[in-house]
Design a protein around this motif. Structure first.
Motif, PDB file in Angstrom:
ATOM      1  N   LYS A  35      19.869  19.103  45.816  1.00  0.00           N
ATOM      2  CA  LYS A  35      21.330  18.967  45.768  1.00  0.00           C
ATOM      3  C   LYS A  35      21.708  17.651  45.100  1.00  0.00           C
ATOM      4  O   LYS A  35      21.046  16.623  45.267  1.00  0.00           O
ATOM      5  CB  LYS A  35      21.944  19.050  47.178  1.00  0.00           C
ATOM      6  CG  LYS A  35      21.510  17.947  48.138  1.00  0.00           C
ATOM      7  CD  LYS A  35      22.250  18.076  49.471  1.00  0.00           C
ATOM      8  CE  LYS A  35      21.827  16.984  50.451  1.00  0.00           C
ATOM      9  NZ  LYS A  35      22.586  17.047  51.708  1.00  0.00           N
ATOM     10  N   ASN A  87      27.083  17.380  41.761  1.00  0.00           N
ATOM     11  CA  ASN A  87      27.688  18.476  40.987  1.00  0.00           C
ATOM     12  C   ASN A  87      26.769  19.691  40.838  1.00  0.00           C
ATOM     13  O   ASN A  87      27.066  20.606  40.083  1.00  0.00           O
ATOM     14  CB  ASN A  87      28.092  17.983  39.589  1.00  0.00           C
ATOM     15  CG  ASN A  87      26.882  17.544  38.774  1.00  0.00           C
ATOM     16  OD1 ASN A  87      25.801  17.308  39.318  1.00  0.00           O
ATOM     17  ND2 ASN A  87      27.046  17.457  37.470  1.00  0.00           N
ATOM     18  N   GLN A  88      25.655  19.712  41.587  1.00  0.00           N
ATOM     19  CA  GLN A  88      24.688  20.798  41.404  1.00  0.00           C
ATOM     20  C   GLN A  88      23.892  21.067  42.686  1.00  0.00           C
ATOM     21  O   GLN A  88      23.528  20.140  43.408  1.00  0.00           O
ATOM     22  CB  GLN A  88      23.709  20.410  40.288  1.00  0.00           C
ATOM     23  CG  GLN A  88      22.610  21.445  40.024  1.00  0.00           C
ATOM     24  CD  GLN A  88      21.457  20.844  39.216  1.00  0.00           C
ATOM     25  OE1 GLN A  88      21.010  19.739  39.484  1.00  0.00           O
ATOM     26  NE2 GLN A  88      20.986  21.583  38.222  1.00  0.00           N
ATOM     27  N   ASP A 117      20.635  27.966  39.841  1.00  0.00           N
ATOM     28  CA  ASP A 117      21.275  26.698  39.514  1.00  0.00           C
ATOM     29  C   ASP A 117      22.787  26.893  39.673  1.00  0.00           C
ATOM     30  O   ASP A 117      23.394  27.658  38.925  1.00  0.00           O
ATOM     31  CB  ASP A 117      20.918  26.320  38.069  1.00  0.00           C
ATOM     32  CG  ASP A 117      21.409  24.934  37.691  1.00  0.00           C
ATOM     33  OD1 ASP A 117      22.226  24.361  38.432  1.00  0.00           O
ATOM     34  OD2 ASP A 117      20.979  24.422  36.638  1.00  0.00           O
ATOM     35  N   THR A 136      26.655  25.244  40.039  1.00  0.00           N
ATOM     36  CA  THR A 136      27.549  24.099  39.859  1.00  0.00           C
ATOM     37  C   THR A 136      28.478  24.022  41.067  1.00  0.00           C
ATOM     38  O   THR A 136      29.050  25.043  41.479  1.00  0.00           O
ATOM     39  CB  THR A 136      28.378  24.249  38.572  1.00  0.00           C
ATOM     40  OG1 THR A 136      27.481  24.356  37.455  1.00  0.00           O
ATOM     41  CG2 THR A 136      29.290  23.052  38.354  1.00  0.00           C
ATOM     42  N   SER A 150      31.357  21.402  43.593  1.00  0.00           N
ATOM     43  CA  SER A 150      32.288  20.265  43.622  1.00  0.00           C
ATOM     44  C   SER A 150      31.758  19.217  44.603  1.00  0.00           C
ATOM     45  O   SER A 150      30.868  19.492  45.414  1.00  0.00           O
ATOM     46  CB  SER A 150      33.675  20.741  44.085  1.00  0.00           C
ATOM     47  OG  SER A 150      33.611  21.134  45.456  1.00  0.00           O
ATOM     48  N   ALA A 209      27.075  31.485  34.235  1.00  0.00           N
ATOM     49  CA  ALA A 209      27.106  30.270  35.059  1.00  0.00           C
ATOM     50  C   ALA A 209      27.573  30.617  36.466  1.00  0.00           C
ATOM     51  O   ALA A 209      28.475  31.442  36.652  1.00  0.00           O
ATOM     52  CB  ALA A 209      28.034  29.235  34.438  1.00  0.00           C
ATOM     53  N   PHE A 242      29.146  29.175  40.038  1.00  0.00           N
ATOM     54  CA  PHE A 242      29.909  28.092  40.668  1.00  0.00           C
ATOM     55  C   PHE A 242      29.957  28.386  42.162  1.00  0.00           C
ATOM     56  O   PHE A 242      30.359  29.485  42.569  1.00  0.00           O
ATOM     57  CB  PHE A 242      31.323  28.011  40.071  1.00  0.00           C
ATOM     58  CG  PHE A 242      31.311  27.635  38.609  1.00  0.00           C
ATOM     59  CD1 PHE A 242      31.417  26.306  38.208  1.00  0.00           C
ATOM     60  CD2 PHE A 242      31.145  28.606  37.629  1.00  0.00           C
ATOM     61  CE1 PHE A 242      31.367  25.959  36.865  1.00  0.00           C
ATOM     62  CE2 PHE A 242      31.099  28.270  36.281  1.00  0.00           C
ATOM     63  CZ  PHE A 242      31.207  26.933  35.895  1.00  0.00           C
ATOM     64  N   LYS A 300      34.641  24.574  34.312  1.00  0.00           N
ATOM     65  CA  LYS A 300      34.115  23.199  34.452  1.00  0.00           C
ATOM     66  C   LYS A 300      35.219  22.215  34.805  1.00  0.00           C
ATOM     67  O   LYS A 300      35.041  21.331  35.646  1.00  0.00           O
ATOM     68  CB  LYS A 300      33.393  22.761  33.177  1.00  0.00           C
ATOM     69  CG  LYS A 300      32.040  23.428  33.019  1.00  0.00           C
ATOM     70  CD  LYS A 300      31.230  22.822  31.900  1.00  0.00           C
ATOM     71  CE  LYS A 300      29.832  23.447  31.863  1.00  0.00           C
ATOM     72  NZ  LYS A 300      29.052  22.978  30.722  1.00  0.00           N
ATOM     73  N   ILE A 312      36.272  22.675  38.443  1.00  0.00           N
ATOM     74  CA  ILE A 312      35.348  21.991  39.368  1.00  0.00           C
ATOM     75  C   ILE A 312      35.630  20.490  39.377  1.00  0.00           C
ATOM     76  O   ILE A 312      35.604  19.845  40.442  1.00  0.00           O
ATOM     77  CB  ILE A 312      33.873  22.267  38.964  1.00  0.00           C
ATOM     78  CG1 ILE A 312      33.448  23.654  39.433  1.00  0.00           C
ATOM     79  CG2 ILE A 312      32.933  21.211  39.526  1.00  0.00           C
ATOM     80  CD1 ILE A 312      33.170  23.781  40.929  1.00  0.00           C
ATOM     81  N   THR A 313      35.923  19.927  38.210  1.00  0.00           N
ATOM     82  CA  THR A 313      36.258  18.501  38.131  1.00  0.00           C
ATOM     83  C   THR A 313      37.504  18.192  38.951  1.00  0.00           C
ATOM     84  O   THR A 313      37.568  17.188  39.666  1.00  0.00           O
ATOM     85  CB  THR A 313      36.483  18.079  36.659  1.00  0.00           C
ATOM     86  OG1 THR A 313      35.293  18.338  35.918  1.00  0.00           O
ATOM     87  CG2 THR A 313      36.823  16.607  36.542  1.00  0.00           C
ATOM     88  N   SER A 371      36.688  18.242  42.545  1.00  0.00           N
ATOM     89  CA  SER A 371      35.868  17.086  42.912  1.00  0.00           C
ATOM     90  C   SER A 371      36.725  15.830  43.019  1.00  0.00           C
ATOM     91  O   SER A 371      36.406  14.911  43.771  1.00  0.00           O
ATOM     92  CB  SER A 371      34.760  16.861  41.869  1.00  0.00           C
ATOM     93  OG  SER A 371      33.799  17.887  41.946  1.00  0.00           O
TER      94      SER A 371
END
Length: 198
Positions: free
Chosen positions: A12, A15-16, A27, A29, A31, A59, A61, A84, A87-88, A91
């Motif tokens: 962990k 961001n991942q 894998d 993605t 927050s 991808a 999330f 993306k 998620i930003t 976060s």
């Protein structure tokens, strides 16, 4: 499409997350908010998943809370916000704070998030302010920290130190009840919140 993932948390990062399920390592993605809810590496983890398919990639999330996933999906409906950037956003500001910010049409708070300019903030508010009714009950019990010049910076600093955001917000709320005049002073607010959180 993958909608939920349960398995062993192999690794962990803020961001991942890498989750092994049935011998496959996924894998994902995530927050910062979801990162703070993750168990120790090697433990079982459950994540709500949004699968994003493009011509050249698939991808994943992941979200610890179903409401965060729903909010992420609402954000991606806004023109100019891809997964993306969504998620930003999640976060940079907690889900409950984001909901309150959008309802209050607080563009200034939104523009503090990296990648969100004035026009994008205006679009987020315009397109989502009337679409958040389903979140009313889940955010009704959340602590409400007054927005001051230093509050977001202090919360960010505390989460970077490893404190969970809800705990940091509650501590800040208690600190500001004792000293309401410090909400614009980063150093005083940081020290008072840190004292309240311990």
């Amino acid at each position: 499409m993958i909608a939920h993932l349960r398995g062993t948390l192999l690794a962990k990062h803020p961001n991942q997350a890498i989750v092994e399920a049935a011998g496959v390592g996924y894998d994902v993605t995530i927050s910062i908010e979801t990162f703070t809810h993750l168990p120790a590496e090697g433990s079982e983890v459950k994540l709500h998943i949004h699968t994003h398919v493009r011509e050249d990639a698939i991808a994943l999330f992941g979200f610890a809370q179903k409401d965060e996933k729903r909010l992420f999906e609402k954000l991606t409906t806004v023109s100019g916000i891809g997964p993306k950037l969504a998620i930003t956003v999640l976060s940079g500001i907690s889900s409950d704070r984001l909901i309150a910010t959008i309802r209050a049409q607080d563009h200034a708070t939104l523009t503090k998030v990296p990648g969100i300019g004035k026009k994008t903030a205006e679009r987020v508010v315009l397109e989502l302010k009337d679409k958040l009714d389903e979140f009313a009950l889940s955010s009704a019990h959340v602590s409400h920290v007054p927005v001051g010049a230093a509050t977001e910076d202090v919360l960010s600093a505390l989460t970077n130190l490893g404190y969970q955001k809800p705990a940091a917000e509650k501590a800040m709320e208690n600190a500001l009840k004792k000293e309401p005049g410090i909400q614009d002073d980063f150093e005083q607010l940081f020290r008072a919140t840190l004292a309240a959180i311990r």
